[in-house]
Design an enzyme around this catalytic site. Structure first.
Site, mmCIF file in Angstrom:
data_model
loop_
_atom_site.group_PDB
_atom_site.id
_atom_site.type_symbol
_atom_site.label_atom_id
_atom_site.label_comp_id
_atom_site.label_asym_id
_atom_site.label_seq_id
_atom_site.Cartn_x
_atom_site.Cartn_y
_atom_site.Cartn_z
ATOM 1 C CB SER A 11 -0.912 0.020 1.222
ATOM 2 O OG SER A 11 -1.523 1.299 1.309
ATOM 3 C CG HIS A 36 -3.846 -1.401 -1.863
ATOM 4 N ND1 HIS A 36 -4.949 -2.109 -2.308
ATOM 5 C CD2 HIS A 36 -4.287 -0.662 -0.810
ATOM 6 C CE1 HIS A 36 -5.992 -1.826 -1.557
ATOM 7 N NE2 HIS A 36 -5.619 -0.937 -0.640
ATOM 8 C CG ASP A 38 -5.204 2.449 0.782
ATOM 9 O OD1 ASP A 38 -6.165 1.685 0.603
ATOM 10 O OD2 ASP A 38 -4.098 2.073 1.227
ATOM 11 C CG MET A 137 -12.033 -3.093 4.403
ATOM 12 S SD MET A 137 -10.473 -2.566 3.654
ATOM 13 C CE MET A 137 -9.611 -1.818 5.049
ATOM 14 C CG ASP A 171 -6.491 -2.977 2.664
ATOM 15 O OD1 ASP A 171 -5.467 -2.747 3.323
ATOM 16 O OD2 ASP A 171 -7.078 -2.115 1.970
#
Ligand code: DX5
Ligand code: ZN
Length: 221
Positions: A11, A36, A38, A137, A171
């Protein structure tokens, strides 16, 4: 084994935003499969991050697919913009407007559907033909560096028990110590922010996570 291959998706939320291109190149060299990204809007989650211009800039330097996670209240408004900016996979939240799934596919992206820790996975069963990936999540979304919530793992087991053979991403709080249980539950795409970027040796951390996940999924390296 019907589970798709392991993918490690660092991320960029935990990267150095002043040196994003440098960190993208370095984490790709370290073995990242996906990047990734966000996206937070200050409404759906209590934080603000990046918009389509930054995704577009990342797309110019990235050699790996952009896995863009939109934690925003109105994904249907912005879905096509993020795909046009370069999102290869674009994941919106079930708690918002999953009508965005069709818009993502129409725009040419792969459509992901995310569920928060407190959200029931059951409604997803009838939506599986509309999605290319499910994201479970394992923290409350909004910030990197939070603790992994193992209580979400039965959702992943349920997806696999229903016969879903597509990508299942997890995640939040994924690290060498937590990735094994996530893989054993059936996840195959692993987001890791602080565990990768906060480590001294990104390549070693990614390698360790990949080997651990593959061992628990029963896949040889
Ligand atoms: C949380 C984000 C995550 C976050 C993960 O809202 O969706 O992708 O960056 O960070 P770590 O791996 O540090 O928990
Ligand atoms: Zn994310």
């Amino acid at each position: 084994m019907s589970t798709p291959p392991v993918k490690i998706a660092p991320s960029l939320l935990s990267a150095d935003f002043v040196n994003l291109a440098r960190d993208v190149a370095a984490v790709e060299d370290a073995g990242a499969d996906w990047l990734h990204v966000d996206v937070m809007d200050g409404h759906f989650v209590p934080n603000l991050t990046i918009g389509p211009p930054v995704v577009k800039a990342l797309k110019k330097v990235a050699r790996r697919p952009l896995d863009v996670h939109i934690m925003i209240t109105n994904p249907e408004r912005y879905a096509a913009d993020y795909v046009a900016a370069g999102a290869d996979v674009l994941t919106c939240h079930l708690e918002t407007h999953p009508d965005a799934l069709e818009l993502i596919r129409e725009a040419g992206g792969r459509a992901g559907l995310a569920v928060n820790p407190e959200t029931d996975i059951a409604p997803v069963r009838d939506m599986l033909d509309r999605v290319d990936m499910v994201l479970v999540m394992s923290v409350h979304p909004g910030f990197g560096g939070q603790s992994f919530m193992p209580e979400v793992l039965p959702k992943i087991e349920a997806l696999r028990e229903w016969g879903y053979t597509g990508d299942v991403e997890i995640d939040g709080g994924i690290a060498p110590k937590t990735i094994g249980d996530a893989a054993a539950a059936g996840a195959n795409v692993f987001v890791a922010g602080s565990a990768v970027f906060g480590s001294d040796d990104w390549a070693a951390t990614i390698r360790t996570m990949r080997e651990t996940a593959e061992a628990r999924l029963g896949v040889s390296a």
